[in-house]
Scaffold this motif. Structure first.
Motif, short mmCIF file in Angstrom:
data_model
loop_
_atom_site.label_atom_id
_atom_site.label_comp_id
_atom_site.label_asym_id
_atom_site.label_seq_id
_atom_site.Cartn_x
_atom_site.Cartn_y
_atom_site.Cartn_z
N TYR A 138 112.52 67.77 13.23
CA TYR A 138 112.39 67.53 14.66
C TYR A 138 111.59 66.25 14.92
O TYR A 138 111.93 65.46 15.81
N PHE A 139 110.54 66.04 14.14
CA PHE A 139 109.69 64.86 14.28
C PHE A 139 110.51 63.59 14.09
O PHE A 139 110.43 62.65 14.89
N TYR A 140 111.31 63.57 13.03
CA TYR A 140 112.12 62.39 12.73
C TYR A 140 113.27 62.21 13.73
O TYR A 140 113.68 61.08 14.01
N ASP A 141 113.78 63.31 14.26
CA ASP A 141 114.90 63.23 15.20
C ASP A 141 114.46 62.84 16.61
O ASP A 141 115.19 62.17 17.34
N CYS A 148 100.90 54.14 22.41
CA CYS A 148 101.34 55.34 21.69
C CYS A 148 100.70 55.34 20.31
O CYS A 148 100.61 54.29 19.66
N CYS A 149 100.23 56.49 19.89
CA CYS A 149 99.62 56.62 18.57
C CYS A 149 100.24 57.77 17.79
O CYS A 149 100.79 58.71 18.38
N LEU A 150 100.15 57.66 16.48
CA LEU A 150 100.66 58.71 15.60
C LEU A 150 99.58 59.07 14.60
O LEU A 150 98.92 58.19 14.04
N ALA A 151 99.39 60.37 14.39
CA ALA A 151 98.36 60.83 13.46
C ALA A 151 98.95 61.83 12.47
O ALA A 151 99.87 62.58 12.80
N GLY A 174 94.55 60.75 9.51
CA GLY A 174 94.91 59.34 9.48
C GLY A 174 95.59 58.98 10.79
O GLY A 174 96.48 59.70 11.25
N LEU A 175 95.17 57.88 11.41
CA LEU A 175 95.62 57.55 12.76
C LEU A 175 96.08 56.09 12.83
O LEU A 175 95.40 55.19 12.33
N VAL A 176 97.23 55.87 13.45
CA VAL A 176 97.73 54.50 13.65
C VAL A 176 98.20 54.34 15.09
O VAL A 176 98.64 55.30 15.72
N GLU A 177 98.09 53.12 15.59
CA GLU A 177 98.59 52.80 16.92
C GLU A 177 99.90 52.04 16.78
O GLU A 177 100.02 51.14 15.95
N HIS A 221 107.94 54.23 8.89
CA HIS A 221 106.89 53.25 8.64
C HIS A 221 105.58 53.66 9.31
O HIS A 221 104.50 53.48 8.74
N TYR A 222 105.69 54.23 10.51
CA TYR A 222 104.49 54.71 11.20
C TYR A 222 103.86 55.86 10.42
O TYR A 222 102.63 55.94 10.27
N ILE A 223 104.71 56.77 9.94
CA ILE A 223 104.19 57.92 9.19
C ILE A 223 103.55 57.45 7.88
O ILE A 223 102.49 57.95 7.47
N THR A 224 104.18 56.49 7.22
CA THR A 224 103.61 55.95 5.99
C THR A 224 102.25 55.32 6.24
O THR A 224 101.30 55.51 5.47
N ALA A 225 102.14 54.57 7.34
CA ALA A 225 100.86 53.93 7.69
C ALA A 225 99.79 54.98 7.97
O ALA A 225 98.63 54.85 7.55
#
Length: 245
Positions: free
Chosen positions: A84-87, A103-106, A197-200, A209-213
């Motif tokens: 679901y996350f990837y879709d 938007c941020c991803l953690a 782990g948190l990225v903007e 790429h966001y998930i890898t970061a």
């Protein structure tokens, strides 16, 4: 045209269109079905037959919803899953970028989870996973964030509308909530901590790429001693719960 208008308003898995007509045009049914209807019946019809068709389509819709639920939800926690996350994650990020919103991803990981399983058993580990999921959902509901279980003891958070500072504050509050929480299982009091782990999101990239970061930041949080947050810019300050700061 009517079936197309209906499907533009409602999701396919939420509705079933059945056409009924007394027209003598025997090709009408084909046109209706091509337009998106699930079934078609000419008048005069047998009431019992129509009822059987309706019941059959209701059952099919129910099965479709169950399959969709199984495909996009984690069976243990009830959270959305990695698929679901990837879709759906990319669309959320794209909408934020188009509207000029942050938007941020953690990525969140339970510290020493293997030790919990080895010490108390996997059934207790399952309860810990469900508890963490509930805490995350309770926090995320307020801001409309997406919460998923990525697998194992790892969870994902998508935080639309939050810049890195707001997202770090949100994640820090969540980290403290988890650290203060106590889970009672079989008369055992269990407490856990999490690393985050948190990225903007700065510009459009492939979603993985966001998930890898975020995973790389999570690794740095683990390396820094766990029970903390690490982002691209700097590590969030760790608060000492015992001092009540």
């Amino acid at each position: 045209e009517l079936p197309r208008r209906i499907h533009r308003t409602f999701k396919t898995e939420d509705i079933c269109v059945i056409g009924i007509s007394s027209s003598s045009d025997r090709l009408l049914s084909a046109r209706f079905l091509k337009a998106g209807a699930r079934d078609f019946i000419y008048r005069p019809y047998v009431v019992e037959e129509l009822q059987c068709r309706i019941d059959s389509h209701i059952q099919a819709l129910s099965q479709m919803r169950q399959l969709r639920m199984a495909a996009f939800h984690d069976y243990l926690t009830g959270l959305f899953n990695r698929r679901y996350f990837y879709d759906n994650g990319p669309a959320v990020i794209e909408k934020c970028l188009l509207r000029g919103r942050s938007c941020c991803l953690a990525v969140l990981d339970i510290d020493f989870f293997k030790h919990i399983n080895d010490t108390y058993g996997h059934h207790v580990g399952d309860e810990v996973l469900k508890r963490i999921g509930k805490l995350m959902v309770a926090s995320a509901k307020v801001i409309g964030a997406m919460v998923v279980r990525l697998g194992g003891e790892e969870f994902g958070l998508l935080l639309p509308g939050m810049d890195i500072h707001a997202a770090r504050a949100f994640c820090e509050a969540l980290r403290l909530d988890v650290a203060k929480d106590r889970l009672i299982v079989e008369e055992k009091e269990i407490s856990v901590t999490v690393s985050i782990g948190l990225v903007e999101v700065g510009e459009w990239q492939y979603f993985h790429h966001y998930i890898t970061a975020a995973d790389e930041c999570l690794y740095l949080a683990k390396h820094a001693g766990r029970n903390c947050i690490y982002s691209k810019s700097r590590m969030a300050v760790k608060f000492d719960e015992g001092l009540g700061i």
